[in-house]
Design a protein around this motif. Structure first.
Motif, mmCIF file in Angstrom:
data_model
loop_
_atom_site.group_PDB
_atom_site.id
_atom_site.type_symbol
_atom_site.label_atom_id
_atom_site.label_comp_id
_atom_site.label_asym_id
_atom_site.label_seq_id
_atom_site.Cartn_x
_atom_site.Cartn_y
_atom_site.Cartn_z
ATOM 1 N N VAL A 8 28.460 39.833 47.036
ATOM 2 C CA VAL A 8 28.270 39.001 45.938
ATOM 3 C C VAL A 8 27.798 40.030 44.582
ATOM 4 O O VAL A 8 28.435 40.065 43.862
ATOM 5 C CB VAL A 8 27.297 37.937 46.098
ATOM 6 C CG1 VAL A 8 26.793 37.474 44.694
ATOM 7 C CG2 VAL A 8 27.911 36.937 47.019
ATOM 8 N N GLU A 9 27.114 41.097 45.082
ATOM 9 C CA GLU A 9 26.526 42.111 44.115
ATOM 10 C C GLU A 9 27.756 42.899 43.645
ATOM 11 O O GLU A 9 27.837 43.488 42.685
ATOM 12 C CB GLU A 9 25.376 42.899 44.592
ATOM 13 C CG GLU A 9 24.104 42.061 44.799
ATOM 14 C CD GLU A 9 23.608 41.441 43.652
ATOM 15 O OE1 GLU A 9 23.658 42.190 42.519
ATOM 16 O OE2 GLU A 9 23.337 40.125 43.558
ATOM 17 N N LEU A 10 28.664 43.240 44.672
ATOM 18 C CA LEU A 10 29.725 44.146 44.367
ATOM 19 C C LEU A 10 30.811 43.316 43.551
ATOM 20 O O LEU A 10 31.129 43.980 42.548
ATOM 21 C CB LEU A 10 30.598 44.643 45.797
ATOM 22 C CG LEU A 10 31.698 45.611 45.466
ATOM 23 C CD1 LEU A 10 31.342 46.652 44.687
ATOM 24 C CD2 LEU A 10 32.057 45.926 46.793
ATOM 25 N N LEU A 11 30.733 41.967 43.708
ATOM 26 C CA LEU A 11 31.736 41.205 42.848
ATOM 27 C C LEU A 11 31.348 41.079 41.640
ATOM 28 O O LEU A 11 32.032 41.274 40.651
ATOM 29 C CB LEU A 11 31.861 40.026 43.636
ATOM 30 C CG LEU A 11 32.232 38.742 42.563
ATOM 31 C CD1 LEU A 11 33.905 38.835 42.471
ATOM 32 C CD2 LEU A 11 32.051 37.487 43.237
ATOM 33 N N LYS A 12 29.974 40.934 41.272
ATOM 34 C CA LYS A 12 29.212 40.891 40.143
ATOM 35 C C LYS A 12 29.680 41.913 39.281
ATOM 36 O O LYS A 12 30.007 42.320 38.078
ATOM 37 C CB LYS A 12 27.806 40.655 40.161
ATOM 38 C CG LYS A 12 27.410 39.226 40.492
ATOM 39 C CD LYS A 12 25.921 38.906 40.537
ATOM 40 C CE LYS A 12 25.561 37.821 41.088
ATOM 41 N NZ LYS A 12 24.006 37.671 40.997
ATOM 42 N N GLY A 18 35.141 44.738 34.215
ATOM 43 C CA GLY A 18 36.384 44.443 33.693
ATOM 44 C C GLY A 18 37.530 44.285 34.751
ATOM 45 O O GLY A 18 38.906 44.239 34.503
ATOM 46 N N LEU A 19 37.402 44.224 35.810
ATOM 47 C CA LEU A 19 38.554 44.318 36.777
ATOM 48 C C LEU A 19 39.027 42.896 36.932
ATOM 49 O O LEU A 19 38.253 41.971 36.819
ATOM 50 C CB LEU A 19 37.995 44.877 38.279
ATOM 51 C CG LEU A 19 38.317 46.456 38.538
ATOM 52 C CD1 LEU A 19 37.336 47.088 37.632
ATOM 53 C CD2 LEU A 19 37.798 46.496 40.169
ATOM 54 N N GLN A 23 42.316 42.522 41.578
ATOM 55 C CA GLN A 23 41.985 43.669 41.880
ATOM 56 C C GLN A 23 40.620 43.836 42.600
ATOM 57 O O GLN A 23 40.255 44.583 43.655
ATOM 58 C CB GLN A 23 41.508 44.810 40.461
ATOM 59 C CG GLN A 23 43.201 45.047 39.924
ATOM 60 C CD GLN A 23 42.618 45.495 38.396
ATOM 61 O OE1 GLN A 23 41.492 45.272 37.898
ATOM 62 N NE2 GLN A 23 43.702 46.296 37.891
ATOM 63 N N ILE A 24 39.752 43.016 42.168
ATOM 64 C CA ILE A 24 38.642 42.805 42.887
ATOM 65 C C ILE A 24 38.627 42.443 44.394
ATOM 66 O O ILE A 24 38.233 42.648 45.552
ATOM 67 C CB ILE A 24 37.713 41.713 42.135
ATOM 68 C CG1 ILE A 24 37.209 42.265 40.985
ATOM 69 C CG2 ILE A 24 36.555 41.451 42.979
ATOM 70 C CD1 ILE A 24 36.491 41.222 40.029
ATOM 71 N N ALA A 25 39.667 41.328 44.723
ATOM 72 C CA ALA A 25 39.977 40.776 46.004
ATOM 73 C C ALA A 25 40.527 42.024 46.908
ATOM 74 O O ALA A 25 40.196 42.110 48.060
ATOM 75 C CB ALA A 25 41.176 39.680 46.077
ATOM 76 N N GLY A 38 37.215 31.511 42.194
ATOM 77 C CA GLY A 38 35.988 30.439 42.517
ATOM 78 C C GLY A 38 34.495 30.896 42.780
ATOM 79 O O GLY A 38 33.687 30.111 42.183
ATOM 80 N N LYS A 39 34.390 32.264 43.130
ATOM 81 C CA LYS A 39 33.091 32.609 43.393
ATOM 82 C C LYS A 39 32.417 32.960 41.984
ATOM 83 O O LYS A 39 31.280 32.744 41.717
ATOM 84 C CB LYS A 39 33.115 33.902 44.311
ATOM 85 C CG LYS A 39 31.607 34.298 44.667
ATOM 86 C CD LYS A 39 30.889 33.245 45.448
ATOM 87 C CE LYS A 39 29.467 33.437 46.027
ATOM 88 N NZ LYS A 39 28.767 32.457 46.725
#
Length: 168
Positions: A8-12, A18-19, A23-25, A38-39
């Motif tokens: 979750v921290e990496l996602l934030k 700006g990804l 790209q995040i997935a 969704g997250k």
């Protein structure tokens, strides 16, 4: 794969950088783009450092001029095929300042012309109200509403060359 605190921290962090969700997935692995979206929505993340648009070159260098080909022997060009029959020209459509019509919303019947006259927000808004033809309009308003279909122009060699020049 579940959402751990580290993920979750990496996602934030990635979202703030700006990804895009795709790209995040890819970086997180084991989640889809929709799962990331969704997250992000559930976490209430909104502000982004920069839009996730792909980088585009700002300036494109001009292409070098083409070499002209040596003139070849003249070719005979076939005349364009004649059209089957040119449709008779339609009389120009006349737009006339119309007087208030005979029908209101409450008095408009099934076989009455439903051509609106005036501003719908004003009190004097009416409809034409004349006898309707096969369409919802009378003959005069049907001529304005339904324009004849324009004949498609035949594509010849010149038209093909012109359209290809746009992409070269």
């Amino acid at each position: 794969m579940g959402w751990t605190d580290e993920r979750v921290e990496l996602l934030k962090k990635l979202w703030q950088d700006g990804l895009s969700a795709s790209q995040i997935a890819k970086q997180l692995g084991g989640v889809t783009r929709n799962a990331v979206i969704g997250k992000v929505h559930r976490l209430g993340l909104s502000g982004r450092a920069a839009p996730s648009k792909p980088a585009r070159p700002v300036f494109k260098a001009p292409r070098p001029a083409r070499q002209a080909a040596a003139p070849a022997a003249p070719r005979r060009i076939a005349p364009p095929p004649l059209a089957a029959a040119a449709p008779a020209p339609q009389p120009p459509v006349r737009y006339v300042e119309e007087a208030p019509g005979a029908a209101t919303v409450l008095t408009l019947g099934a076989h009455m012309c439903k051509w609106p006259i005036g501003d719908p927000s004003s009190d004097d808004f009416t409809f034409c109200g004349r006898r309707a033809s096969e369409s919802p309009y009378c003959v005069e308003h049907a001529r304005v509403a339904y324009q004849p279909a324009q004949a498609k122009k035949r594509s010849g060699a010149n038209e093909l060359a012109r359209s290809l020049r746009r992409y070269i």
